[in-house]
Design a protein around this motif. Structure first.
Motif, PDB file in Angstrom:
ATOM      1  N   ILE A 119      -3.977  14.662  -3.446  1.00  0.00           N
ATOM      2  CA  ILE A 119      -4.562  14.579  -2.115  1.00  0.00           C
ATOM      3  C   ILE A 119      -5.400  13.320  -1.953  1.00  0.00           C
ATOM      4  CG2 ILE A 119      -6.539  16.006  -2.786  1.00  0.00           C
ATOM      5  CD1 ILE A 119      -4.836  15.695   0.693  1.00  0.00           C
ATOM      6  N   VAL A 120      -6.104  12.921  -3.008  1.00  0.00           N
ATOM      7  CA  VAL A 120      -6.938  11.723  -2.919  1.00  0.00           C
ATOM      8  C   VAL A 120      -6.057  10.484  -2.749  1.00  0.00           C
ATOM      9  CG1 VAL A 120      -8.626  10.276  -4.110  1.00  0.00           C
ATOM     10  CG2 VAL A 120      -8.799  12.765  -4.239  1.00  0.00           C
ATOM     11  N   MET A 121      -4.929  10.440  -3.461  1.00  0.00           N
ATOM     12  CA  MET A 121      -4.032   9.305  -3.323  1.00  0.00           C
ATOM     13  C   MET A 121      -3.446   9.228  -1.910  1.00  0.00           C
ATOM     14  SD  MET A 121      -0.774   8.229  -5.685  1.00  0.00           S
ATOM     15  CE  MET A 121      -1.822   8.119  -7.135  1.00  0.00           C
ATOM     16  N   VAL A 122      -3.138  10.376  -1.328  1.00  0.00           N
ATOM     17  CA  VAL A 122      -2.642  10.401   0.046  1.00  0.00           C
ATOM     18  C   VAL A 122      -3.691   9.817   0.987  1.00  0.00           C
ATOM     19  CG1 VAL A 122      -1.905  11.869   1.953  1.00  0.00           C
ATOM     20  CG2 VAL A 122      -1.147  12.387  -0.342  1.00  0.00           C
ATOM     21  N   LEU A 123      -4.918  10.314   0.875  1.00  0.00           N
ATOM     22  CA  LEU A 123      -5.985   9.870   1.763  1.00  0.00           C
ATOM     23  C   LEU A 123      -6.284   8.385   1.590  1.00  0.00           C
ATOM     24  CD1 LEU A 123      -8.342  12.956   1.374  1.00  0.00           C
ATOM     25  CD2 LEU A 123      -6.958  12.371   3.375  1.00  0.00           C
ATOM     26  N   GLU A 124      -6.262   7.910   0.349  1.00  0.00           N
ATOM     27  CA  GLU A 124      -6.500   6.486   0.120  1.00  0.00           C
ATOM     28  C   GLU A 124      -5.392   5.639   0.738  1.00  0.00           C
ATOM     29  OE1 GLU A 124      -6.931   6.222  -4.096  1.00  0.00           O
ATOM     30  OE2 GLU A 124      -9.091   6.697  -4.048  1.00  0.00           O
ATOM     31  N   SER A 125      -4.156   6.106   0.656  1.00  0.00           N
ATOM     32  CA  SER A 125      -3.047   5.377   1.263  1.00  0.00           C
ATOM     33  C   SER A 125      -3.179   5.363   2.779  1.00  0.00           C
ATOM     34  CB  SER A 125      -1.713   6.009   0.868  1.00  0.00           C
ATOM     35  OG  SER A 125      -1.518   5.946  -0.523  1.00  0.00           O
ATOM     36  N   ARG A 166       0.957  14.265   7.611  1.00  0.00           N
ATOM     37  CA  ARG A 166       1.482  13.043   8.219  1.00  0.00           C
ATOM     38  C   ARG A 166       0.297  12.231   8.703  1.00  0.00           C
ATOM     39  NH1 ARG A 166       5.869  12.654  13.266  1.00  0.00           N
ATOM     40  NH2 ARG A 166       6.499  10.491  12.896  1.00  0.00           N
ATOM     41  N   HIS A 167       0.387  10.921   8.600  1.00  0.00           N
ATOM     42  CA  HIS A 167      -0.717  10.069   9.022  1.00  0.00           C
ATOM     43  C   HIS A 167      -1.097  10.412  10.459  1.00  0.00           C
ATOM     44  CE1 HIS A 167      -3.260   6.657   9.747  1.00  0.00           C
ATOM     45  NE2 HIS A 167      -3.000   6.124   8.559  1.00  0.00           N
ATOM     46  N   PRO A 168      -2.403  10.599  10.724  1.00  0.00           N
ATOM     47  CA  PRO A 168      -2.803  11.003  12.079  1.00  0.00           C
ATOM     48  C   PRO A 168      -2.405  10.011  13.159  1.00  0.00           C
ATOM     49  CG  PRO A 168      -4.712  10.351  10.754  1.00  0.00           C
ATOM     50  CD  PRO A 168      -3.553  10.499   9.820  1.00  0.00           C
ATOM     51  N   LYS A 169      -2.267   8.731  12.819  1.00  0.00           N
ATOM     52  CA  LYS A 169      -1.855   7.757  13.834  1.00  0.00           C
ATOM     53  C   LYS A 169      -0.457   8.055  14.361  1.00  0.00           C
ATOM     54  CE  LYS A 169       0.561   4.278  11.137  1.00  0.00           C
ATOM     55  NZ  LYS A 169       1.824   4.520  11.865  1.00  0.00           N
ATOM     56  N   ASP A 170       0.360   8.777  13.567  1.00  0.00           N
ATOM     57  CA  ASP A 170       1.711   9.154  13.975  1.00  0.00           C
ATOM     58  C   ASP A 170       1.791  10.619  14.385  1.00  0.00           C
ATOM     59  OD1 ASP A 170       2.780   6.575  13.326  1.00  0.00           O
ATOM     60  OD2 ASP A 170       2.702   7.158  11.218  1.00  0.00           O
ATOM     61  N   ALA A 171       1.044  11.486  13.710  1.00  0.00           N
ATOM     62  CA  ALA A 171       1.104  12.919  14.007  1.00  0.00           C
ATOM     63  C   ALA A 171       0.551  13.224  15.394  1.00  0.00           C
ATOM     64  CB  ALA A 171       0.334  13.696  12.944  1.00  0.00           C
ATOM     65  N   ILE A 172      -0.546  12.585  15.771  1.00  0.00           N
ATOM     66  CA  ILE A 172      -1.151  12.863  17.074  1.00  0.00           C
ATOM     67  C   ILE A 172      -0.227  12.453  18.224  1.00  0.00           C
ATOM     68  CG2 ILE A 172      -3.110  12.307  18.584  1.00  0.00           C
ATOM     69  CD1 ILE A 172      -4.867  12.216  16.072  1.00  0.00           C
ATOM     70  N   PRO A 173       0.364  11.243  18.219  1.00  0.00           N
ATOM     71  CA  PRO A 173       1.330  10.924  19.279  1.00  0.00           C
ATOM     72  C   PRO A 173       2.550  11.836  19.279  1.00  0.00           C
ATOM     73  CG  PRO A 173       0.600   8.921  18.187  1.00  0.00           C
ATOM     74  CD  PRO A 173       0.090  10.067  17.372  1.00  0.00           C
ATOM     75  N   ARG A 213      -6.838   0.798   7.944  1.00  0.00           N
ATOM     76  CA  ARG A 213      -7.677  -0.411   7.941  1.00  0.00           C
ATOM     77  C   ARG A 213      -6.863  -1.651   8.272  1.00  0.00           C
ATOM     78  NH1 ARG A 213     -10.583   1.871   2.629  1.00  0.00           N
ATOM     79  NH2 ARG A 213     -12.451   2.779   3.601  1.00  0.00           N
ATOM     80  N   LEU A 214      -5.633  -1.694   7.778  1.00  0.00           N
ATOM     81  CA  LEU A 214      -4.780  -2.835   8.101  1.00  0.00           C
ATOM     82  C   LEU A 214      -4.372  -2.814   9.574  1.00  0.00           C
ATOM     83  CD1 LEU A 214      -2.651  -2.861   4.852  1.00  0.00           C
ATOM     84  CD2 LEU A 214      -4.120  -4.713   5.650  1.00  0.00           C
ATOM     85  N   ALA A 252       0.827  -1.208   0.000  1.00  0.00           N
ATOM     86  CA  ALA A 252       0.000   0.000   0.000  1.00  0.00           C
ATOM     87  C   ALA A 252       0.859   1.253   0.000  1.00  0.00           C
ATOM     88  CB  ALA A 252      -0.931   0.001   1.225  1.00  0.00           C
ATOM     89  N   LEU A 253       1.899   1.236   0.801  1.00  0.00           N
ATOM     90  CA  LEU A 253       2.792   2.394   0.847  1.00  0.00           C
ATOM     91  C   LEU A 253       3.497   2.591  -0.479  1.00  0.00           C
ATOM     92  CD1 LEU A 253       4.350   1.910   4.385  1.00  0.00           C
ATOM     93  CD2 LEU A 253       2.794   3.718   3.699  1.00  0.00           C
TER      94      LEU A 253
END
Length: 381
Positions: free
Chosen positions: A350-356, A145-152, A362-363, A23-24
């Motif tokens: 931007i759409v490709m970023v969000l889809e990634s 940056r992916h929110p799972k990493d930006a928020i921490p 999801r994984l 995916a990345l």
């Protein structure tokens, strides 16, 4: 003994790891190159990037930024906190030879004498820049940056600040993260989403020839595609009115990128080659001071004790385990999907970023299973 995370072993882990890497490779690592599309460009570059950027340890010089003799039309450098704003600041300065500042003018520089202005607006506790006319800021750089990493990462910053710890040096303890996460996650996820919406709506025309470029932290720090992202950033900045000093040679851009983003890797290589650490330690000190007297002036203004200056690309010490509950991951997926649907018709990356980001989240949710405590980062170990 190394702590074993739930759900971190076996065939399932291997399959998920393979899927996420795929995916990345198809998404995040190709963002910010001109939209032709990025997928095709990424595939085309993959066969030559090693030869083109293999030797990038020499051939460029990182100089202290010089004030331009004339006015410059600055570009907004917008990011949610914890998304690599400081690293981007230094990379922009190194590529252009021009100074940068932020929305508080923290280093005392006028906006018409800088190439970019960092802002976290519209997140809370930031300067409101919505009233500033686009005539003065006709373009914007959106750093994601992916929110799972930006928020921490943002939480780590708050922890360092609250405890008087040097910036970018220490991760908050796991217990602190969980308590802060449960009290603030939903609000921060909404702020991450609102931040993207504001800049996409204010600067709707994406791409190198548009008024807004999307650059991802994941892309700019990637070992293979990082130089390509840096070159796209340089080309975008070069189009700013009054800017004529941006480095555009691909080889030199790659060299600058490596010295700014990967200089610790260079230092490690030098040490293996014979312990030649001195010049890279000196380079690290230069990187810390690229922004001139930023930290010294800001310390006096805030009347706080001077903090240790640290490299923007440094890796914080401490446990990187940052779990989310299943409910929180579901909420993250929901907000990412809302953004994807809202901007589906946009003809840029931007759409490709969000889809990634959606694919990865999801994984991670699948790894979580029913426990809600799996460390997503362990799938790469």
């Amino acid at each position: 003994m190394k702590r074993k995370r739930p759900g971190s072993g076996g065939t399932t882990k291997l399959a998920i790891c393979t899927a996420i890497v795929g995916a990345l490779a198809l998404g995040l690592l190709e963002i910010s190159v001109p939209f032709q599309s990025s997928y095709r460009i990424g595939r085309r570059l993959s066969g030559v990037v090693d030869q083109q950027y293999l030797d990038v340890t020499g051939g460029c010089e990182i100089k202290r930024p010089a004030n331009p003799p004339h006015s410059v039309q600055p570009t907004w450098a917008a990011s949610y906190p914890g998304s690599g704003a400081k690293l981007s600041w230094n990379l922009i300065t190194a590529l252009s030879g021009l100074p940068t500042t932020d929305d508080r003018r923290i280093n005392g520089l006028d906006w018409h004498k800088v190439i970019s202005v960092k802002t976290h607006f519209p997140t809370r506790r930031t300067v409101d820049v919505s009233s500033i006319d686009k005539i003065h800021f006709p373009r914007a750089l959106l750093i994601l940056r992916h929110p799972k990493d930006a928020i921490p990462s943002y939480h780590n910053h708050l922890y360092e600040k609250q405890n008087g710890i040097a910036e970018h040096s220490t991760r908050a303890p796991l217990g602190d993260w969980i308590r802060w996460r449960d009290a603030n996650f939903y609000e921060q996820m909404e702020e991450w989403k609102s931040h993207i919406e504001y800049w996409l709506d204010t600067y709707p025309n994406g791409g190198l020839d548009g008024d807004r470029l999307v650059v991802t932290y994941e892309g700019i720090t990637d070992d293979i595609y990082g130089p390509t992202h840096a070159h796209a950033l340089a080309r975008f900045l070069d189009k700013s009115e009054g800017v004529d000093t941006v480095e555009l040679d691909e080889g030199k851009v790659a060299c600058v990128w490596r010295r700014i983003v990967k200089y610790k890797d260079i230092a490690a290589d030098e040490e293996l080659d014979g312990g030649k650490k001195t010049k890279w330690r000196r380079l690290g000190n230069n990187l810390r001071n690229l922004s001139g007297s930023l930290y010294r002036r800001s310390s006096r203004r805030r009347k706080t004790k001077e903090r240790k200056q640290v490299d923007p690309s440094s890796h914080r010490s401490g446990d990187s385990f940052r779990p989310y509950t299943n409910e929180q991951l579901d909420f993250m997926i929901e907000r990412l999907e809302q953004l994807r649907m809202k901007y589906m018709e946009r003809n840029d990356d931007i759409v490709m970023v969000l889809e990634s980001y959606l694919d990865v989240t999801r994984l991670f949710r699948a790894v979580n299973g029913g426990s809600g405590q799996t460390d997503p980062n362990t799938i790469f170990q």
